[in-house]
Scaffold this active site. Structure first.
Site, short mmCIF file in Angstrom:
data_model
loop_
_atom_site.label_atom_id
_atom_site.label_comp_id
_atom_site.label_asym_id
_atom_site.label_seq_id
_atom_site.Cartn_x
_atom_site.Cartn_y
_atom_site.Cartn_z
N SER A 136 0.92 -1.53 0.16
CA SER A 136 0.05 0.12 -0.06
C SER A 136 0.87 1.23 0.00
O SER A 136 2.01 1.24 0.39
CB SER A 136 -0.92 0.12 1.23
OG SER A 136 -1.33 1.29 1.47
N TYR A 192 -1.92 -1.06 10.21
CA TYR A 192 -2.09 -1.18 8.80
C TYR A 192 -0.83 -0.79 8.23
O TYR A 192 -0.11 -1.29 7.53
CB TYR A 192 -3.26 -0.64 8.29
CG TYR A 192 -3.47 -0.68 6.66
CD1 TYR A 192 -4.00 -1.86 6.22
CD2 TYR A 192 -3.08 0.23 5.73
CE1 TYR A 192 -4.23 -2.07 4.91
CE2 TYR A 192 -3.22 0.26 4.39
CZ TYR A 192 -3.85 -0.86 4.02
OH TYR A 192 -3.95 -1.29 2.70
N LYS A 202 2.06 -3.01 6.18
CA LYS A 202 2.35 -2.70 4.86
C LYS A 202 3.80 -2.45 4.49
O LYS A 202 4.29 -2.75 3.50
CB LYS A 202 1.16 -1.75 4.15
CG LYS A 202 -0.15 -2.19 3.93
CD LYS A 202 -0.20 -3.32 3.24
CE LYS A 202 -1.82 -3.69 3.07
NZ LYS A 202 -2.01 -4.84 2.54
P1 NAD Z 1 -11.49 -5.76 -0.10
O1 NAD Z 1 -12.01 -5.81 1.70
O2 NAD Z 1 -12.67 -5.47 -0.88
O3 NAD Z 1 -11.03 -7.29 -0.10
C1 NAD Z 1 -10.23 -8.12 0.51
C2 NAD Z 1 -10.51 -9.54 0.73
O4 NAD Z 1 -9.70 -10.36 1.36
C3 NAD Z 1 -11.95 -9.86 0.84
O5 NAD Z 1 -12.70 -10.65 0.12
C4 NAD Z 1 -11.86 -10.64 2.05
O6 NAD Z 1 -12.75 -11.40 2.56
C5 NAD Z 1 -10.50 -11.30 2.07
N1 NAD Z 1 -9.77 -11.61 3.14
C6 NAD Z 1 -9.73 -10.72 4.31
N2 NAD Z 1 -9.18 -11.66 5.46
C7 NAD Z 1 -8.73 -12.80 4.97
C8 NAD Z 1 -8.09 -14.06 5.30
N3 NAD Z 1 -7.76 -14.09 6.40
N4 NAD Z 1 -7.98 -15.15 4.36
C9 NAD Z 1 -8.55 -14.97 3.20
N5 NAD Z 1 -8.86 -13.99 2.72
C10 NAD Z 1 -9.21 -12.75 3.35
O7 NAD Z 1 -10.27 -5.00 0.05
P2 NAD Z 1 -9.51 -4.50 -1.09
O8 NAD Z 1 -9.37 -2.94 -1.27
O9 NAD Z 1 -9.77 -5.21 -2.38
O10 NAD Z 1 -8.04 -4.62 -0.79
C11 NAD Z 1 -7.25 -5.85 -1.31
C12 NAD Z 1 -5.90 -5.31 -0.68
O11 NAD Z 1 -5.52 -4.17 -1.24
C13 NAD Z 1 -5.58 -5.82 0.64
O12 NAD Z 1 -4.36 -6.17 0.98
C14 NAD Z 1 -5.54 -4.11 0.89
O13 NAD Z 1 -4.76 -3.74 2.26
C15 NAD Z 1 -4.83 -3.45 -0.10
N6 NAD Z 1 -4.81 -2.06 -0.49
C16 NAD Z 1 -6.28 -1.48 -0.43
C17 NAD Z 1 -6.35 -0.09 -0.97
C18 NAD Z 1 -7.70 0.44 -1.08
O14 NAD Z 1 -7.91 1.83 -1.28
N7 NAD Z 1 -8.83 -0.49 -1.27
C19 NAD Z 1 -5.26 0.79 -1.01
C20 NAD Z 1 -4.00 0.17 -0.79
C21 NAD Z 1 -3.91 -1.25 -0.51
#
Ligand code: NAD
Length: 256
Positions: free
Chosen positions: A148, A163, A167
């Protein structure tokens, strides 16, 4: 190989954690369009089944495996099933993650550990299993971790020290594994998204989203589709000399 052919994933199989929605599901669509077989892994059974059906309707070859990335046995089962279905695995998008917004002085140790367990330990467990398998296959491979922009900046006004720390660790884990597994031609890279339009964020207060947008030079949140190309680059033969990299995709948020 012609330049566009370098991006083809035809005949390759990609394991995607957190693949039931958001960034993971969007990238799954992108990797399918590039020709890959898909193994979707997620802890959320219903969303996972919905995602599997959505991709199957597009004629993707999809295996869905309910997986908790924090549990070594569950991660091992994921790769056992993936290998039994598709033979070899060339690509792993190590993407499952969570975020708890809490002030550091109030955060419970359980909450801290939960974030570390999914975001850091889960990424390690999946990478370790992928590394074992890819080393045994002897064909190299590509692991892409989702870090991230929070690995390098401190977001505000929301408080999210656990968080951010998790990251930052993912970025350095990525570099460490890239060096360790270079002799096996297993490349390890990460993407560092900024604020993206996914369910993770849409559950939050609109005023907070508006503030983030106002601070982003491109004046909008990213669409998860805008990460597909970056993951495809790392996953494909277009990036055969790229390992240990962290690609920040944040509309220039972290530049100012
Ligand atoms: P999201 O919550 O939409 O999707 C995350 C998925 O991970 C969900 O389907 C959830 O069920 C699954 N998950 C959670 N815990 C789990 C576990 N223990 N085992 C297996 N699956 C599990 O989130 P997103 O926005 O799609 O984020 C995906 C990745 O991107 C994450 O690592 C998040 O930190 C990172 N990220 C997101 C953003 C953002 O703005 N959305 C920005 C930077 C980084």
């Amino acid at each position: 190989m012609a330049i566009l052919d370098q991006f083809s994933l035809a005949g390759k199989t990609a394991v995607i954690t957190g693949g039931a929605r958001g960034i993971g599901l969007s990238v799954a669509h992108g990797l399918f369009e590039a020709g890959a077989n898909l193994v979707l892994a997620d802890i959320h059974t219903e969303n996972l089944e919905q995602a599997r059906r959505q991709l199957t309707e597009r004629d993707a070859h999809v295996l869905a495996v309910v997986t908790d990335v924090t549990q070594p046995d569950s991660v091992q089962n994921l790769f056992t099933q993936a290998q039994a279905t598709f033979g070899s695995i060339q690509i792993v998008f190590n993407n499952a993650g969570i975020c708890n917004l809490e002030a550091a002085e109030h955060v419970s140790y359980e909450s801290w550990l939960q974030v570390m367990n999914v975001n850091l330990n889960g990424v390690f467990l999946v990478a370790r299993q992928a590394g074992r398998l890819m080393i045994a296959q002897g064909l190299g491979g590509s692991i892409i971790n989702t870090a991230s922009m929070s690995a390098g900046i401190v977001n505000e006004p929301q408080k999210q020290a656990s968080y951010n720390a998790s990251k930052a660790a993912v970025v350095h884990l990525t570099k460490s594994l890239a060096v360790e597994w270079a002799p096996h031609n297993i490349r390890v890279n990460c993407i560092s998204p900024g604020y993206m339009g996914t369910e993770l964020n849409y559950l939050l207060d609109q005023a907070l989203l508006d503030y983030w947008i106002s601070r982003t030079p491109l004046k909008r949140m990213g669409d998860p589709k805008e990460l597909q190309g970056a993951v495809l680059y790392f996953a494909s033969d277009a990036s055969t000399f790229t390992t240990g990299s962290n690609l920040i995709i944040d509309g220039a948020f972290s530049c100012i």
